[in-house]
Design a protein around this motif. Structure first.
Motif, PDB file in Angstrom:
ATOM      1  N   ALA A 204      28.226  21.857 -52.730  1.00 52.90           N
ATOM      2  CA  ALA A 204      29.551  22.489 -52.757  1.00 52.90           C
ATOM      3  C   ALA A 204      30.311  22.086 -54.012  1.00 52.90           C
ATOM      4  O   ALA A 204      30.982  22.921 -54.634  1.00 52.90           O
ATOM      5  CB  ALA A 204      30.338  22.102 -51.505  1.00 52.90           C
ATOM      6  N   LEU A 205      30.211  20.821 -54.404  1.00 56.63           N
ATOM      7  CA  LEU A 205      30.912  20.351 -55.594  1.00 56.63           C
ATOM      8  C   LEU A 205      30.343  20.997 -56.854  1.00 56.63           C
ATOM      9  O   LEU A 205      31.088  21.296 -57.795  1.00 56.63           O
ATOM     10  CB  LEU A 205      30.829  18.832 -55.676  1.00 56.63           C
ATOM     11  N   GLU A 206      29.055  21.226 -56.888  1.00 59.86           N
ATOM     12  CA  GLU A 206      28.458  21.939 -58.025  1.00 59.86           C
ATOM     13  C   GLU A 206      29.013  23.358 -58.124  1.00 59.86           C
ATOM     14  O   GLU A 206      29.324  23.847 -59.217  1.00 59.86           O
ATOM     15  CB  GLU A 206      26.932  21.978 -57.877  1.00 59.86           C
ATOM     16  N   ARG A 207      29.144  24.003 -56.987  1.00 57.03           N
ATOM     17  CA  ARG A 207      29.697  25.359 -56.989  1.00 57.03           C
ATOM     18  C   ARG A 207      31.155  25.367 -57.445  1.00 57.03           C
ATOM     19  O   ARG A 207      31.643  26.371 -57.974  1.00 57.03           O
ATOM     20  CB  ARG A 207      29.556  25.971 -55.591  1.00 57.03           C
TER      21      ARG A 207
ATOM     22  N   LEU B 289      37.865  25.312 -51.742  1.00 64.04           N
ATOM     23  CA  LEU B 289      36.943  24.176 -51.734  1.00 64.04           C
ATOM     24  C   LEU B 289      36.486  23.859 -50.309  1.00 64.04           C
ATOM     25  O   LEU B 289      35.302  23.583 -50.072  1.00 64.04           O
ATOM     26  CB  LEU B 289      37.630  22.966 -52.364  1.00 64.04           C
ATOM     27  N   ALA B 290      37.410  23.922 -49.351  1.00 61.90           N
ATOM     28  CA  ALA B 290      37.027  23.713 -47.949  1.00 61.90           C
ATOM     29  C   ALA B 290      36.029  24.778 -47.508  1.00 61.90           C
ATOM     30  O   ALA B 290      35.062  24.485 -46.776  1.00 61.90           O
ATOM     31  CB  ALA B 290      38.271  23.736 -47.058  1.00 61.90           C
ATOM     32  N   ALA B 291      36.237  25.996 -47.957  1.00 56.23           N
ATOM     33  CA  ALA B 291      35.301  27.065 -47.623  1.00 56.23           C
ATOM     34  C   ALA B 291      33.919  26.805 -48.227  1.00 56.23           C
ATOM     35  O   ALA B 291      32.888  27.026 -47.567  1.00 56.23           O
ATOM     36  CB  ALA B 291      35.841  28.409 -48.101  1.00 56.23           C
ATOM     37  N   LEU B 292      33.871  26.323 -49.466  1.00 55.09           N
ATOM     38  CA  LEU B 292      32.585  25.983 -50.076  1.00 55.09           C
ATOM     39  C   LEU B 292      31.861  24.914 -49.270  1.00 55.09           C
ATOM     40  O   LEU B 292      30.642  24.986 -49.062  1.00 55.09           O
ATOM     41  CB  LEU B 292      32.791  25.502 -51.508  1.00 55.09           C
ATOM     42  N   LEU B 293      32.601  23.895 -48.827  1.00 51.32           N
ATOM     43  CA  LEU B 293      31.984  22.844 -48.017  1.00 51.32           C
ATOM     44  C   LEU B 293      31.406  23.421 -46.733  1.00 51.32           C
ATOM     45  O   LEU B 293      30.258  23.126 -46.363  1.00 51.32           O
ATOM     46  CB  LEU B 293      33.015  21.762 -47.692  1.00 51.32           C
ATOM     47  N   LEU B 294      32.170  24.256 -46.051  1.00 47.74           N
ATOM     48  CA  LEU B 294      31.701  24.838 -44.792  1.00 47.74           C
ATOM     49  C   LEU B 294      30.535  25.795 -45.029  1.00 47.74           C
ATOM     50  O   LEU B 294      29.625  25.896 -44.189  1.00 47.74           O
ATOM     51  CB  LEU B 294      32.849  25.550 -44.083  1.00 47.74           C
ATOM     52  N   GLU B 295      30.524  26.488 -46.167  1.00 48.24           N
ATOM     53  CA  GLU B 295      29.404  27.387 -46.471  1.00 48.24           C
ATOM     54  C   GLU B 295      28.100  26.628 -46.670  1.00 48.24           C
ATOM     55  O   GLU B 295      27.012  27.178 -46.438  1.00 48.24           O
ATOM     56  CB  GLU B 295      29.713  28.215 -47.718  1.00 48.24           C
TER      57      GLU B 295
END
Length: 281
Positions: A108-111, A194-200
């Motif tokens: 997620a952090l890379e994205r 960012l929260a959405a990226l983590l959940l994805e």
């Protein structure tokens, strides 16, 4: 800088930012102002409401990490996220879950644009020697041989006040935040996105992990492992009050998720619960 309405976490905005596949897996999403701990919020719910239930909070009064360390959780800039998941009978080995959670957070952090981060066993995300995020996984047995896991993630996004805003002694390790690591656009870091990226990453990751276990992710873990080949200090089964008791060379991980260390004078051992620090070269 005070938090504005645009900065505030929003369940609606997080849901809207989610890819449809992740949105379909998410059963509940709760966004709180202040709470004791997002992990504890989930633990208080009936078992049937924990699965695929994500809880975020603007601040925590009793945020915690491994060894019951306090996780500094001020309001206004970071992400404190917990996600519950129910594994059926014969779940994957739970000791590997913190490892794969670290992989998903790194993705997620890379994205989000970060490139120079990795995982310090078992579940700290570092940039260089600075801690950016921590993960706390708690599990509980349920009826019929099932296991309910809660994955808690604390991610420093924009620490309010920066270094000057953190009271002395509050954080006992060198740390950083995304605003410092992405200096070209610190004000454009959207916590809801960012929260959405983590959940994805977490939701489909947990679904695949339930079916396939850790082995398909072993190679990726090895690429992200910050300890492999490094000289390390080891403090028994928890934080050492005065230095590290033993030293050795980290050799990667065992199938159990434990850390393989060639300990000086004792040979190779598997550490399943220990405090490990990278020693200066």
């Amino acid at each position: 800088m005070p938090m504005t309405r645009e900065d505030a976490l929003s369940a609606d905005r997080i849901r809207q930012a989610l890819a449809p596949s992740a949105r379909a897996l998410l059963q509940e999403l709760s966004v709180l102002g202040e709470t004791d701990s997002t992990n504890t919020v989930l633990a208080r719910l009936p078992a049937e409401r924990r699965h695929a239930h994500a809880v975020l909070a603007e601040s925590q009064t009793r945020g915690r990490g491994r060894w019951q360390r306090r996780w500094h959780s001020p309001a206004g800039g970071n992400i404190y996220l917990s996600l519950g998941w129910r594994f059926g009978p014969a779940p994957p080995q739970p000791t590997t879950l913190p490892l794969v959670a670290g992989i998903w957070v790194c993705r997620a952090l890379e994205r989000a644009g970060l490139r120079n981060h990795g995982i310090k066993w078992p579940n700290d995300i570092l940039v260089g020697s600075l801690k950016l995020a921590g993960i706390l996984v708690e599990t509980q047995s349920a009826a019929g041989g099932a296991v309910i896991a809660v994955l808690g993630i604390g991610l420093n996004v924009r620490m309010p006040g920066g270094v000057a805003g953190v009271p002395a002694g509050t954080i006992d390790r060198p740390w950083t935040d995304l605003a410092a690591q992405l200096p070209a656009a610190p004000d454009r870091i959207d916590r809801n996105a960012l929260a959405a990226l983590l959940l994805e990453e977490l939701l489909p990751g947990l679904e695949r992990y339930a079916a396939e276990g850790f082995e398909p992710l072993r190679e990726e873990w090895q690429r992200r492992d910050l300890l492999a080949g490094k000289r390390v200090g080891i403090a028994g089964n928890g934080p050492a009050p005065s230095g590290m008791a033993r030293r050795g060379t980290a050799l990667g991980i065992a199938a159990s998720g434990g850390l393989l260390v060639d300990i000086d004078g004792s040979g190779v051992q598997v550490l399943n619960a220990a405090e490990v620090s990278i020693l200066d070269a």
